[in-house]
Structures are given as structure tokens and as C-alpha cells.
Write a protein that holds these residues in place. Sequence first.
Motif, PDB file in Angstrom:
ATOM      1  N   ALA A  77       0.832  -1.200   0.000  1.00 32.96           N
ATOM      2  CA  ALA A  77       0.000   0.000   0.000  1.00 32.96           C
ATOM      3  C   ALA A  77       0.873   1.260   0.000  1.00 32.96           C
ATOM      4  O   ALA A  77       0.638   2.198  -0.778  1.00 32.96           O
ATOM      5  CB  ALA A  77      -0.928  -0.018   1.207  1.00 32.96           C
ATOM      6  N   ALA A  78       1.902   1.270   0.862  1.00 36.53           N
ATOM      7  CA  ALA A  78       2.789   2.438   0.910  1.00 36.53           C
ATOM      8  C   ALA A  78       3.499   2.637  -0.432  1.00 36.53           C
ATOM      9  O   ALA A  78       3.622   3.765  -0.923  1.00 36.53           O
ATOM     10  CB  ALA A  78       3.804   2.265   2.029  1.00 36.53           C
ATOM     11  N   GLU A  79       3.927   1.519  -1.035  1.00 37.93           N
ATOM     12  CA  GLU A  79       4.636   1.606  -2.309  1.00 37.93           C
ATOM     13  C   GLU A  79       3.739   2.161  -3.406  1.00 37.93           C
ATOM     14  O   GLU A  79       4.163   2.988  -4.224  1.00 37.93           O
ATOM     15  CB  GLU A  79       5.144   0.204  -2.665  1.00 37.93           C
ATOM     16  N   VAL A  80       2.470   1.716  -3.410  1.00 41.08           N
ATOM     17  CA  VAL A  80       1.552   2.225  -4.428  1.00 41.08           C
ATOM     18  C   VAL A  80       1.313   3.708  -4.236  1.00 41.08           C
ATOM     19  O   VAL A  80       1.275   4.480  -5.207  1.00 41.08           O
ATOM     20  CB  VAL A  80       0.231   1.431  -4.370  1.00 41.08           C
ATOM     21  N   VAL A  81       1.180   4.149  -2.974  1.00 48.83           N
ATOM     22  CA  VAL A  81       0.933   5.569  -2.724  1.00 48.83           C
ATOM     23  C   VAL A  81       2.100   6.410  -3.233  1.00 48.83           C
ATOM     24  O   VAL A  81       1.915   7.384  -3.978  1.00 48.83           O
ATOM     25  CB  VAL A  81       0.691   5.799  -1.220  1.00 48.83           C
TER      26      VAL A  81
ATOM     27  N   VAL B 156       5.557   3.979  11.170  1.00 50.88           N
ATOM     28  CA  VAL B 156       6.507   5.002  10.719  1.00 50.88           C
ATOM     29  C   VAL B 156       6.567   5.025   9.195  1.00 50.88           C
ATOM     30  O   VAL B 156       6.550   6.089   8.558  1.00 50.88           O
ATOM     31  CB  VAL B 156       7.905   4.729  11.321  1.00 50.88           C
ATOM     32  N   LEU B 157       6.605   3.831   8.594  1.00 50.10           N
ATOM     33  CA  LEU B 157       6.659   3.735   7.132  1.00 50.10           C
ATOM     34  C   LEU B 157       5.452   4.405   6.493  1.00 50.10           C
ATOM     35  O   LEU B 157       5.581   5.165   5.517  1.00 50.10           O
ATOM     36  CB  LEU B 157       6.724   2.264   6.725  1.00 50.10           C
ATOM     37  N   LEU B 158       4.274   4.157   7.044  1.00 46.79           N
ATOM     38  CA  LEU B 158       3.072   4.739   6.451  1.00 46.79           C
ATOM     39  C   LEU B 158       3.068   6.248   6.570  1.00 46.79           C
ATOM     40  O   LEU B 158       2.705   6.958   5.629  1.00 46.79           O
ATOM     41  CB  LEU B 158       1.833   4.145   7.119  1.00 46.79           C
ATOM     42  N   VAL B 159       3.501   6.761   7.729  1.00 46.83           N
ATOM     43  CA  VAL B 159       3.536   8.214   7.891  1.00 46.83           C
ATOM     44  C   VAL B 159       4.514   8.830   6.900  1.00 46.83           C
ATOM     45  O   VAL B 159       4.227   9.842   6.244  1.00 46.83           O
ATOM     46  CB  VAL B 159       3.895   8.576   9.347  1.00 46.83           C
ATOM     47  N   VAL B 160       5.695   8.197   6.763  1.00 47.94           N
ATOM     48  CA  VAL B 160       6.687   8.720   5.821  1.00 47.94           C
ATOM     49  C   VAL B 160       6.140   8.697   4.402  1.00 47.94           C
ATOM     50  O   VAL B 160       6.300   9.657   3.626  1.00 47.94           O
ATOM     51  CB  VAL B 160       7.993   7.900   5.927  1.00 47.94           C
ATOM     52  N   ALA B 161       5.439   7.616   4.042  1.00 47.34           N
ATOM     53  CA  ALA B 161       4.895   7.512   2.684  1.00 47.34           C
ATOM     54  C   ALA B 161       3.862   8.595   2.432  1.00 47.34           C
ATOM     55  O   ALA B 161       3.863   9.249   1.375  1.00 47.34           O
ATOM     56  CB  ALA B 161       4.272   6.132   2.484  1.00 47.34           C
ATOM     57  N   VAL B 162       2.972   8.824   3.404  1.00 45.77           N
ATOM     58  CA  VAL B 162       1.928   9.824   3.193  1.00 45.77           C
ATOM     59  C   VAL B 162       2.536  11.218   3.087  1.00 45.77           C
ATOM     60  O   VAL B 162       2.229  11.996   2.161  1.00 45.77           O
ATOM     61  CB  VAL B 162       0.902   9.742   4.345  1.00 45.77           C
ATOM     62  N   THR B 169       3.623  15.697  -4.703  1.00 40.89           N
ATOM     63  CA  THR B 169       2.597  16.132  -5.640  1.00 40.89           C
ATOM     64  C   THR B 169       2.109  17.543  -5.368  1.00 40.89           C
ATOM     65  O   THR B 169       1.216  18.010  -6.049  1.00 40.89           O
ATOM     66  CB  THR B 169       1.391  15.178  -5.570  1.00 40.89           C
ATOM     67  N   ARG B 170       2.712  18.229  -4.395  1.00 40.05           N
ATOM     68  CA  ARG B 170       2.272  19.579  -4.076  1.00 40.05           C
ATOM     69  C   ARG B 170       2.762  20.542  -5.148  1.00 40.05           C
ATOM     70  O   ARG B 170       3.899  20.470  -5.596  1.00 40.05           O
ATOM     71  CB  ARG B 170       2.827  19.971  -2.717  1.00 40.05           C
ATOM     72  N   ARG B 171       1.882  21.430  -5.542  1.00 41.32           N
ATOM     73  CA  ARG B 171       2.305  22.495  -6.445  1.00 41.32           C
ATOM     74  C   ARG B 171       2.908  23.612  -5.608  1.00 41.32           C
ATOM     75  O   ARG B 171       2.284  24.112  -4.679  1.00 41.32           O
ATOM     76  CB  ARG B 171       1.121  23.058  -7.207  1.00 41.32           C
ATOM     77  N   ILE B 172       4.123  24.020  -5.959  1.00 43.17           N
ATOM     78  CA  ILE B 172       4.796  25.053  -5.174  1.00 43.17           C
ATOM     79  C   ILE B 172       4.263  26.408  -5.599  1.00 43.17           C
ATOM     80  O   ILE B 172       4.364  26.802  -6.755  1.00 43.17           O
ATOM     81  CB  ILE B 172       6.316  24.968  -5.370  1.00 43.17           C
ATOM     82  N   LYS B 173       3.679  27.097  -4.636  1.00 46.77           N
ATOM     83  CA  LYS B 173       3.112  28.414  -4.935  1.00 46.77           C
ATOM     84  C   LYS B 173       3.977  29.489  -4.284  1.00 46.77           C
ATOM     85  O   LYS B 173       3.542  30.220  -3.410  1.00 46.77           O
ATOM     86  CB  LYS B 173       1.686  28.507  -4.395  1.00 46.77           C
ATOM     87  N   SER B 174       5.228  29.578  -4.670  1.00 47.54           N
ATOM     88  CA  SER B 174       6.091  30.616  -4.126  1.00 47.54           C
ATOM     89  C   SER B 174       5.960  31.868  -5.008  1.00 47.54           C
ATOM     90  O   SER B 174       5.234  31.903  -5.983  1.00 47.54           O
ATOM     91  CB  SER B 174       7.528  30.132  -4.106  1.00 47.54           C
ATOM     92  N   GLY B 175       6.695  32.894  -4.640  1.00 48.90           N
ATOM     93  CA  GLY B 175       6.568  34.146  -5.359  1.00 48.90           C
ATOM     94  C   GLY B 175       7.274  34.169  -6.701  1.00 48.90           C
ATOM     95  O   GLY B 175       7.298  35.188  -7.375  1.00 48.90           O
ATOM     96  N   LYS B 176       7.869  33.024  -7.081  1.00 47.35           N
ATOM     97  CA  LYS B 176       8.638  33.017  -8.320  1.00 47.35           C
ATOM     98  C   LYS B 176       7.762  32.845  -9.551  1.00 47.35           C
ATOM     99  O   LYS B 176       8.262  32.773 -10.662  1.00 47.35           O
ATOM    100  CB  LYS B 176       9.658  31.889  -8.287  1.00 47.35           C
ATOM    101  N   GLY B 177       6.456  32.745  -9.335  1.00 45.00           N
ATOM    102  CA  GLY B 177       5.568  32.603 -10.473  1.00 45.00           C
ATOM    103  C   GLY B 177       5.598  31.183 -11.009  1.00 45.00           C
ATOM    104  O   GLY B 177       5.891  30.231 -10.303  1.00 45.00           O
ATOM    105  N   GLU B 178       5.295  31.077 -12.276  1.00 45.64           N
ATOM    106  CA  GLU B 178       5.211  29.761 -12.909  1.00 45.64           C
ATOM    107  C   GLU B 178       6.599  29.165 -13.021  1.00 45.64           C
ATOM    108  O   GLU B 178       7.497  29.770 -13.579  1.00 45.64           O
ATOM    109  CB  GLU B 178       4.586  29.895 -14.294  1.00 45.64           C
ATOM    110  N   SER B 179       6.766  27.974 -12.449  1.00 46.96           N
ATOM    111  CA  SER B 179       8.074  27.344 -12.511  1.00 46.96           C
ATOM    112  C   SER B 179       7.985  26.087 -13.347  1.00 46.96           C
ATOM    113  O   SER B 179       7.093  25.303 -13.161  1.00 46.96           O
ATOM    114  CB  SER B 179       8.575  27.006 -11.118  1.00 46.96           C
TER     115      SER B 179
END
Lengths: 107, 179
Positions: A77-81, B156-162, B169-179
Motif C-alpha cells: 500500500a505504501a509503495e503504491v501511494v 513510521v513507514l506509512l507516515v513517511v509515505a503519506v 505532488t504539491r504544487r509550489i506556490k512561491s513568489g517566483k511565479g510559474e516554474s
Amino acid sequence: MSLLAAATPTTTWYLVLGAVLFGIGAVGVLVRRNPLVMFMCIELMLNAVNLSFVALAKRLGDIGGQTTVFFVMVVAAAEVVVGLGIIVSIMRRRPGATADDIAQLKG
Amino acid sequence: MELGVFVIAAAMVIVGAVGVILRPNPVHAALSLVLTLFGVAVHFVALEAHFLAAVQVIVYAGAIVVLFLFVIMLLGVDRTEDITIEPFKVQRPMALVVGVGVIGLVTAAVSSSRDAIGRGNGLEIPTVTGDNDSNVRQIARSVFGDYVVAFELTSVLLVVAVVGTVMLTRRIKSGKGES
């Protein structure tokens, strides 16, 4: 020893089925170019290993095999995420990329 | 009876797996994957791993495949791709050789080690550990007893993965405009 005497599925049958499933998954990873489908083939291989673990856990009377499958599922599951996150961030930059197009990181 | 269950579930597994690697449309491949996962769940029930069968259906078929389908729809790649295009001519025959080799070698290893795993005498052990506890109770004793450190490391593994996925996948919305 006749074949009819072994008409109930034995552990060997499950292990061979796991081997076949693993082989199909390996061929899929090597053949397909879509990264999403390659991920699905990795899931196939993980399931093949899980099946072997459960068959041997039953045969040897050891619950540890099933516990291992539990942890394999968590890691899958972690790998897929993480993998799908990477694929989404790549595809957002270059839509329609295949595994051959994402070779930019090399050298 | 057991033979019929095994044959039907094995057919589900094999047909689904072949469908995953042969279907040109990724959505169809994901649905074939569901068929394989249900077949493996049936095998788990036949092997008296009832908890794992439930987890297989809930986590794999319920969560992971839905996540796959969600990403397919999000990226808009739910079109039929042309899988007849092959950039490397030798790759498919070599892949077939590798697959057949893996299956053959593992089958040979299994059949040569039949003495260690029992020679055709069936699955004669009534329950997994021999006592009369339910499967869930046995797994709970194992996970929260012998393997409790691994269980905590899993969290711990799950927290790190999330957290890592959110950062990826976060879009960086800094002041540099479109990157």
C-alpha cells in the motif's frame, strides 16, 4: 502413487500457481510501457509471493507466514501511494509519457 | 469440492493476470487486476487465512485498485494504447524467455523440495497452529506479540509515505511565479 489419489489441492499446487502468477507479472513489467500497468504487474508479483507465504504457513502450521503477508500488504500500500504520487507528478509535466520517455534521469 | 474451488480460483487468477498484461486499455487492466485479487482471496479462504482474505478484498480490491482507477482518470490516460509498438525488437521474446524461465525454475525447485513440504499428502493440518483459536486471534497474538516492533515500524513507514507523497505532488506556490 496415482494422480487421482492427489485429487485434493496440495501445497505444491499453490506454490506452482504462485510461480505462474509471478512469471506473468514479471513478463508484464518487462513488456508493458505504461507505468501504471507496470505498477499493476508489480502488484501481481506481490500477490504471488503472498499466496506462497499463506500456503506454506498452512502447511508448516506457523502463523508467522500470515503475519508476513500482513506486512507485505502494508508495504504494498505504501509503495503504491508513493509510486502513484511520482507518476502523477511526472505525468503532470509531460502528459502521455511512457516508461521509455522517463529515462532522463540516467547519466 | 476443494478441487473445484482450487480450479475455479486458479482460473480467475490466471485469466486476470493475463488480462492485466494483454489489455491495451489501462482501465481494463485494472479491472482484470480486481479479478486476480479476488481469486487470490478465494485461495486465502481455502487455506484458512480468513483475516487475510478479508484484508485482501478490502485493502487491495477496495483501496489500491480504486487508487489506480482514480489516478488513471485523473491523468486522462484511459485511452486504448497501441501495444503493438515495440521500440526494442528483442525485448518481448527476451521477456517471454525470462517469464518461462522463472516459472520453470521455481516449479523445478518446488517439485525437488517436495520432501520438505510434504509429498502429495494434502493439507492435513486442521488449523494453522493446531489450537482452536480463531484465525484473527492467532494473527493478533503474532502481530502484537512477536512482531510488535515491526508493527510499530510499519506505522513510521506509512507516515513517511503519506508525507512524502504530499510533498511530491504539491504544487509550489512561491513568489517566483510559474516554474
